[in-house]
Design a protein around this motif. Structure first.
Motif, PDB file in Angstrom:
ATOM      1  N   LEU A 183       0.827  -1.196   0.000  1.00 25.62           N
ATOM      2  CA  LEU A 183       0.000   0.000   0.000  1.00 25.62           C
ATOM      3  C   LEU A 183       0.867   1.254   0.000  1.00 25.62           C
ATOM      4  N   THR A 184       0.457   2.229  -0.785  1.00 28.45           N
ATOM      5  CA  THR A 184       1.089   3.548  -0.769  1.00 28.45           C
ATOM      6  C   THR A 184       0.152   4.495  -0.036  1.00 28.45           C
ATOM      7  N   LEU A 185       0.435   4.729   1.235  1.00 28.03           N
ATOM      8  CA  LEU A 185      -0.470   5.481   2.088  1.00 28.03           C
ATOM      9  C   LEU A 185      -0.262   6.977   1.923  1.00 28.03           C
ATOM     10  N   SER A 186      -1.371   7.686   1.932  1.00 30.26           N
ATOM     11  CA  SER A 186      -1.342   9.143   1.856  1.00 30.26           C
ATOM     12  C   SER A 186      -2.635   9.663   2.472  1.00 30.26           C
ATOM     13  N   ALA A 187      -2.726  10.966   2.621  1.00 35.46           N
ATOM     14  CA  ALA A 187      -3.953  11.581   3.137  1.00 35.46           C
ATOM     15  C   ALA A 187      -5.000  11.590   2.018  1.00 35.46           C
ATOM     16  N   VAL A 188      -6.099  10.863   2.221  1.00 33.86           N
ATOM     17  CA  VAL A 188      -7.126  10.718   1.193  1.00 33.86           C
ATOM     18  C   VAL A 188      -8.427  11.328   1.711  1.00 33.86           C
ATOM     19  N   PRO A 189      -9.002  12.303   0.995  1.00 31.32           N
ATOM     20  CA  PRO A 189     -10.313  12.837   1.379  1.00 31.32           C
ATOM     21  C   PRO A 189     -11.386  11.767   1.180  1.00 31.32           C
ATOM     22  N   LEU A 190     -11.999  11.340   2.252  1.00 26.66           N
ATOM     23  CA  LEU A 190     -12.970  10.249   2.174  1.00 26.66           C
ATOM     24  C   LEU A 190     -14.182  10.642   1.342  1.00 26.66           C
ATOM     25  N   GLY A 191     -14.522  11.924   1.336  1.00 22.77           N
ATOM     26  CA  GLY A 191     -15.682  12.365   0.562  1.00 22.77           C
ATOM     27  C   GLY A 191     -15.524  12.115  -0.925  1.00 22.77           C
ATOM     28  N   ASP A 192     -14.310  12.310  -1.463  1.00 19.59           N
ATOM     29  CA  ASP A 192     -14.087  12.075  -2.888  1.00 19.59           C
ATOM     30  C   ASP A 192     -14.256  10.599  -3.236  1.00 19.59           C
ATOM     31  N   VAL A 193     -13.725   9.734  -2.376  1.00 17.66           N
ATOM     32  CA  VAL A 193     -13.833   8.298  -2.624  1.00 17.66           C
ATOM     33  C   VAL A 193     -15.297   7.858  -2.572  1.00 17.66           C
ATOM     34  N   VAL A 194     -16.035   8.328  -1.581  1.00 23.77           N
ATOM     35  CA  VAL A 194     -17.446   7.953  -1.452  1.00 23.77           C
ATOM     36  C   VAL A 194     -18.250   8.491  -2.624  1.00 23.77           C
ATOM     37  N   SER A 195     -17.950   9.718  -3.050  1.00 24.56           N
ATOM     38  CA  SER A 195     -18.678  10.300  -4.180  1.00 24.56           C
ATOM     39  C   SER A 195     -18.509   9.457  -5.436  1.00 24.56           C
ATOM     40  N   ASP A 196     -17.279   9.010  -5.712  1.00 21.84           N
ATOM     41  CA  ASP A 196     -17.052   8.167  -6.888  1.00 21.84           C
ATOM     42  C   ASP A 196     -17.756   6.821  -6.746  1.00 21.84           C
ATOM     43  N   ALA A 197     -17.725   6.237  -5.550  1.00 14.81           N
ATOM     44  CA  ALA A 197     -18.368   4.940  -5.332  1.00 14.81           C
ATOM     45  C   ALA A 197     -19.881   5.048  -5.477  1.00 14.81           C
ATOM     46  N   VAL A 198     -20.451   6.123  -4.967  1.00 18.16           N
ATOM     47  CA  VAL A 198     -21.898   6.324  -5.094  1.00 18.16           C
ATOM     48  C   VAL A 198     -22.283   6.479  -6.559  1.00 18.16           C
ATOM     49  N   ALA A 199     -21.472   7.229  -7.315  1.00 15.84           N
ATOM     50  CA  ALA A 199     -21.755   7.400  -8.746  1.00 15.84           C
ATOM     51  C   ALA A 199     -21.687   6.068  -9.483  1.00 15.84           C
ATOM     52  N   SER A 200     -20.733   5.203  -9.105  1.00 13.75           N
ATOM     53  CA  SER A 200     -20.613   3.896  -9.758  1.00 13.75           C
ATOM     54  C   SER A 200     -21.778   2.982  -9.403  1.00 13.75           C
ATOM     55  N   ALA A 201     -22.262   3.078  -8.166  1.00 17.04           N
ATOM     56  CA  ALA A 201     -23.350   2.204  -7.721  1.00 17.04           C
ATOM     57  C   ALA A 201     -24.721   2.743  -8.110  1.00 17.04           C
ATOM     58  N   ALA A 202     -24.791   4.002  -8.572  1.00 15.63           N
ATOM     59  CA  ALA A 202     -26.085   4.618  -8.867  1.00 15.63           C
ATOM     60  C   ALA A 202     -26.905   3.863  -9.918  1.00 15.63           C
ATOM     61  N   PRO A 203     -26.307   3.391 -11.043  1.00 16.33           N
ATOM     62  CA  PRO A 203     -27.132   2.657 -12.012  1.00 16.33           C
ATOM     63  C   PRO A 203     -27.767   1.398 -11.435  1.00 16.33           C
ATOM     64  N   LEU A 204     -26.989   0.639 -10.652  1.00 14.31           N
ATOM     65  CA  LEU A 204     -27.560  -0.560 -10.034  1.00 14.31           C
ATOM     66  C   LEU A 204     -28.641  -0.187  -9.033  1.00 14.31           C
ATOM     67  N   ALA A 205     -28.414   0.874  -8.256  1.00 16.51           N
ATOM     68  CA  ALA A 205     -29.420   1.313  -7.293  1.00 16.51           C
ATOM     69  C   ALA A 205     -30.697   1.744  -8.002  1.00 16.51           C
ATOM     70  N   ALA A 206     -30.558   2.437  -9.137  1.00 16.34           N
ATOM     71  CA  ALA A 206     -31.744   2.852  -9.888  1.00 16.34           C
ATOM     72  C   ALA A 206     -32.501   1.647 -10.427  1.00 16.34           C
ATOM     73  N   ALA A 207     -31.755   0.643 -10.924  1.00 21.63           N
ATOM     74  CA  ALA A 207     -32.413  -0.558 -11.442  1.00 21.63           C
ATOM     75  C   ALA A 207     -33.143  -1.307 -10.335  1.00 21.63           C
ATOM     76  N   CYS A 208     -32.592  -1.274  -9.131  1.00 19.38           N
ATOM     77  CA  CYS A 208     -33.215  -1.962  -7.999  1.00 19.38           C
ATOM     78  C   CYS A 208     -34.209  -1.082  -7.259  1.00 19.38           C
ATOM     79  N   ARG A 209     -34.324   0.181  -7.683  1.00 15.51           N
ATOM     80  CA  ARG A 209     -35.193   1.158  -7.013  1.00 15.51           C
ATOM     81  C   ARG A 209     -34.816   1.302  -5.541  1.00 15.51           C
TER      82      ARG A 209
END
Length: 349
Positions: A183-209
């Motif tokens: 692992l290459t550890l650094s200071a990571v803004p958790l909000g950016d990671v969550v925002s990208d993950a939510v965007a990736s999961a959004a199509p599946l969430a929409a399909a599942c309502r």
């Protein structure tokens, strides 16, 4: 010869009495630890010897001084025997317990390997069979109208992507188990990671309502490797969406304590059986029918894992989180469950 037989009889009597009492004591202590059994056995043995010597010394009409000398000598030997026996008995007991735990762990690992091979074989066999059938249909021109051909091509791509994800999961898990994850550890803004993950999961969430909820602010910064952290959040989100029924909610929250940051993914899946909670992070564990999967994923419902993951998603989450020096846990909440990840803050490593 007669005198020796008489001495033997006098020594045998008290030794048998002590041995019988010791056998009864060991029976009463049968639920206790190995150390207790070993120490009890040593005490019974030494006591039997002392009782026999004392009886013979008394019958030999030794002077009080001589009898005391014999008893003191025997007591000294008994003390040394008990001390040495207790010390090595504890070591022997610890070794026996360790060996038993090692055997149990080996059996669990072997069973996990078998389960993993079975699940992966199943999850590969199904898309491969579909791919072969669609390829043969296209090759034999059983399907020739443009719309059907296009749909077959789309389904081939979907199944190929599914197998690719499974192979990627296997590779990631093998790196974790082999200790080859760097692992290459650094200071990571958790909000950016969550925002990208939510965007990736959004199509599946929409399909599942399923509603995906995440606050716009208040996200802490964590000490992590961004690609691996993104995989952790993505796996937790997809797992929650797949097992949340229609019109349900998946909520992502985060915060920081004095020594670590935390990220929680809560859903309304209906909960996981209490007996399955300690095992949801095990490789290839899928549990019983406890949560309702999104119909778009297909396959049966099972606790803790999406049907397309081969039972690896949450195992990868645990491995990656622990590689960061953090921890992950799950608990049931009202109407669902909550996965919580704790990671170090920058400057605390």
């Amino acid at each position: 010869m007669g005198d020796l037989a008489l001495i033997f009889a006098f020594a045998l009597g008290p030794a048998l009495c002590v041995g019988a009492a010791g056998a009864l004591t060991l029976r009463l202590l049968r639920e206790r630890s190995v150390t207790v059994h070993i120490v009890t056995l040593l005490v019974v043995t030494v006591t039997a010897m002392v009782a026999a010597v004392a009886m013979v010394a008394d019958q030999m009409f030794l002077s009080p001084h001589d009898r005391n000398v014999v008893l003191i000598t025997v007591a000294a030997a008994a003390l040394v025997s008990l001390t040495v026996g207790w010390l090595f008995g504890r070591r022997l007991a610890a070794a026996a317990v360790w060996a038993d735990q090692a055997r149990q762990r080996e059996r669990q690992i072997e069973q996990g390997r078998r389960d993993l091979v079975a699940w992966v074989s199943h999850d590969l066999r199904t898309p491969l069979a579909g791919l072969r059938a669609m390829a043969e249909a296209l090759e034999d021109r059983v399907v020739n109208d443009p719309a059907s051909v296009s749909e077959y091509h789309r389904r081939i791509r979907v199944e190929t992507d599914r197998m690719t994800r499974l192979v990627d999961d296997l590779f990631e898990l093998s790196r974790i188990n082999a200790g080859a994850l760097r692992l290459t550890l650094s200071a990571v803004p958790l909000g950016d990671v969550v925002s990208d993950a939510v965007a990736s999961a959004a199509p599946l969430a929409a399909a599942c309502r399923v509603r995906l909820l995440a606050p716009d602010s208040g996200w802490p910064t964590v000490l992590a490797s961004e690609p691996e952290l993104a995989r952790v959040v993505g796996n937790l989100l997809l797992n929650a969406v797949r097992y949340t029924p229609s019109e349900g909610t998946v909520r992502v929250e985060a915060g920081a304590d004095t020594d670590c940051a935390w990220l929680a993914v809560a859903d309304t899946c209906g909960g996981i059986p209490e007996e399955d909670l300690p095992r949801v992070f095990e490789v290839a564990f899928r549990g019983e029918r406890a949560r309702t999967p999104c119909p778009s994923t297909g396959g049966p419902a099972s606790a803790g894992e999406p049907t397309s993951s081969g039972g690896l998603g949450l195992a990868i989450v645990r491995g990656l989180v622990e590689a960061h020096g953090g921890r992950v846990q799950v608990r049931n909440t009202t109407g669902g469950c909550r996965f919580e990840v704790r990671l170090p803050l920058p400057g605390t490593a």
